[in-house]
Design an enzyme around this catalytic site. Structure first.
Site, short mmCIF file in Angstrom:
data_model
loop_
_atom_site.label_atom_id
_atom_site.label_comp_id
_atom_site.label_asym_id
_atom_site.label_seq_id
_atom_site.Cartn_x
_atom_site.Cartn_y
_atom_site.Cartn_z
N ASP A 1 0.73 -1.33 0.06
CA ASP A 1 0.07 -0.08 -0.16
C ASP A 1 0.84 1.22 -0.02
O ASP A 1 0.19 2.49 0.00
CB ASP A 1 -0.82 -0.11 1.10
N ASP B 1 0.53 5.47 2.05
CA ASP B 1 -0.14 5.04 3.00
C ASP B 1 0.21 5.20 4.62
O ASP B 1 0.27 6.53 4.94
CB ASP B 1 -0.25 3.40 2.93
N ASP C 1 3.37 0.58 10.35
CA ASP C 1 2.31 -0.17 10.35
C ASP C 1 2.85 -1.33 11.35
O ASP C 1 3.78 -2.05 10.84
CB ASP C 1 1.84 -0.67 9.04
N ARG D 1 -3.92 9.16 13.90
CA ARG D 1 -3.07 7.62 14.02
C ARG D 1 -1.62 8.11 14.58
O ARG D 1 -0.81 7.61 14.09
CB ARG D 1 -3.12 7.05 12.59
#
Ligand code: NAG
Ligand code: NAG
Length: 383
Positions: free
Chosen positions: A180, A204, A208, A260
Site C-alpha cells: 500500500d 499509506d 504499520d 493515527r
C-alpha cells in the site's frame, strides 16, 4: 594575574555548561534522553557502532542478539537497486543475501530509490549513522522476522507497489502481494527497534505494526507531513493482535500530521514523552478495546479545528470498539483536551531490560529536540 584567574574561572564555567550552551551545536549533557544518553556522549561511536544495541528500552528490550562475534559487517556503497537480482554493494544485497546476522552501514550520503518493496531479514541492523541516507518508493517490509534495528534513515515518498517477486531474506525469491505504500511495515514480526528515523509523505502509513507483531519500540523518530501516521493492530477481526505490545517514546509528531499517532486495535501501547505539534482529526485513536497509557507527553493542540486528542472508534454494526485511553502526567497546551475512556490505565510492567525513566511532560521539548535522523558525521564527531 587577577584577570587570568577570571579568565580561567569563566572558561571552566563554559566547560561545565557543555558545548550546547556556548556553541549551540550539540545537546549538552542534561539534554539527552535516556536512550540517547546511553551512546551519544561517546565521540568514538563510529568505532563502537554496536554499542547502540544495548541502549534500546521499552517492549523491544535490549537488542543484544544483534551484536557479537558472529555479526557480519556490510557497507552499502551503491545506491542502485535490483529487486530480483541484487548487486553486491547495494542495500538490498545486504538485507537479503548475507546469511546470519548482519550490521549494515553506509559508505557515503545516498539517495536510494527502491524499485520494489525491500524485505528485511532476521537479525538485521540498518544503521544510517555517518551518512545522510534517503530511502524512497519501495520502502521497508518486515515479514515474520525478529531482532531488527532500523536507525537513522530518511524514509519518504513510499508508493503503492504491484504484486510480484522480489528477493527475500536467505537469498530466496519471494512472491509478495500488492503493497500500500507504507514507509515501514511490520507483518508478524517481533523484537523490532525503530529509532531516530525521519518519516514523511508516503501513500499509506509511516509505520504499520500488524498481524501478530509484538515487542516493538518506536523511539526518537520524527513523523511529519503525513495523513495516517502509525497503525498498531491489523484490522478489527484480527484477534491475535490482542497480545501486541508497543512502546512509543521520545518521538516528534508534526507539523502537518492528521491522525493515527497512533491508532491502536486490540493490543497495548505505552505512549510516553512524545511531542505532538498539532493534529487535524485526532492524535491517539483506536477500536476493539485497546489499552493506551499516555504518559507525560506534550500535546500542543492545533490553533483551529479539533482540540480533542482522543478518538474512540466504535463499530456501528457490532457496537464494539470501546477503548481504554488513560492520561497520566500529560501536558496539554493550546486548549488540548484528553477525553479519557475505560476503567483505568494498564501498567506496561516492563522487565529490567525494558524499563526506562519517564520524565516530566514539561521536559518533552528537550527530550525530543533531536528526534529524527541525526547528522553524525565521521570520526570524532559527536552525534
Ligand atoms: C526468522 O526467524 C524465525 C524464527 O526465529 C523464523 O520462523 C522465520 O522463518 C525467519 N524468517 C526469515 C525471513 O528467515
Ligand atoms: C515478548 O517479550 C517478552 C519479554 O521479553 C517475552 O517473554 C515474550 O516471549 C516476547 N513475545 C514474543 C512473541 O516474542
Amino acid at each position: 594575574m587577577a584577570s587570568k584567574m577570571v579568565y580561567i574561572a569563566i572558561f571552566s564555567i563554559l566547560l561545565a555548561m557543555g558545548p550546547e550552551s556556548c556553541l549551540g551545536k550539540r545537546p549538552g549533557r542534561a539534554a539527552f534522553n535516556s536512550i540517547d544518553g546511553c551512546w551519544r556522549r561517546n565521540p568514538n561511536w563510529l568505532n563502537n557502532r554496536e554499542d547502540i544495541a544495548k541502549c534500546s528500552a521499552g517492549f523491544a528490550g535490549k537488542m543484544t542478539n544483534n551484536i557479537g562475534e558472529d555479526v557480519k559487517k556490510y557497507v552499502v556503497t551503491d545506491p542502485t537497486d535490483n529487486p530480483t537480482s541484487p548487486k553486491l554493494g547495494t542495500l538490498r544485497y545486504g538485507v537479503t543475501m548475507i546469511p546470519g546476522k548482519v550490521w549494515i552501514s553506509f559508505q557515503k550520503d545516498m539517495f536510494i530509490k527502491l524499485e520494489r518493496t525491500l524485505l528485511v531479514g532476521n537479525y538485521t541492523t540498518i544503521d544510517g549513522r555517518g551518512a545522510v541516507v534517503h530511502i524512497t518508493n519501495g520502502c521497508l517490509l518486515l515479514y515474520q522476522v525478529t531482532n531488527v534495528i532500523i536507525h537513522g534513515l530518511r524514509i519518504h515518498h513510499c508508493r503503492t507497489q504491484p504484486a510480484g517477486p522480489v528477493m527475500g531474506p536467505g537469498a530466496k525469491l519471494m512472491p509478495i502481494s500488492q503493497m500500500d505504500g507504507d514507509a515501514i511495515r511490520l507483518l508478524g514480526s517481533t523484537k523490532v527497534w525503530i529509532d531516530h528515523n525521519t518519516l514523511y509523505r508516503s501513500e499509506d502509513g509511516l509505520i504499520d505494526v500488524t498481524l501478530g507483531s509484538t515487542n516493538i519500540t518506536i523511539s526518537n523518530n520524527w513523523f511529519r507531513d503525513h495523513d495516517k501516521v502509525m497503525l498498531l493492530g491489523h484490522d478489527d477481526d484480527y484477534n491475535d493482535d490482542k497480545n501486541m505490545k508497543v512502546t512509543v517514546v521520545y518521538n516528534r509528531f508534526g507539523p502537518n500530521c492528521n491522525q493515527r499517532m497512533p491508532r491502536v486495535r486490540h493490543g497495548y501501547a505505552h505512549v510516553a514523552n512524545n511531542l505532538y505539534l498539532g493534529w487535524e482529526i485526532y492524535a491517539i485513536g483506536g477500536s476493539m478495546n485497546p489499552s493506551v497509557k499516555s504518559q507525560s507527553n506534550l500535546f500542543v493542540a492545533p490553533k483551529t479545528g479539533s482540540k480533542e486528542i482522543i478518538m474512540s472508534i466504535i463499530d456501528k454494526k457490532t457496537g464494539k470498539g470501546l477503548s481504554n485511553f488513560k492520561s497520566v502526567g500529560d501536558v496539554l497546551e493550546n486548549g488540548a483536551s484528553f477525553k479519557e475512556t475505560g476503567s483505568g490505565y494498564v501498567k506496561p510492567n516492563y522487565n529490567k531490560e525494558e524499563k526506562f525513566p519517564v520524565e516530566s511532560g514539561n521536559s518533552v521539548r528537550k527530550l525530543t529536540r533531536s528526534a529524527g535522523a541525526l547528522r553524525c558525521r565521521g570520526r570524532g564527531s559527536i552525534c
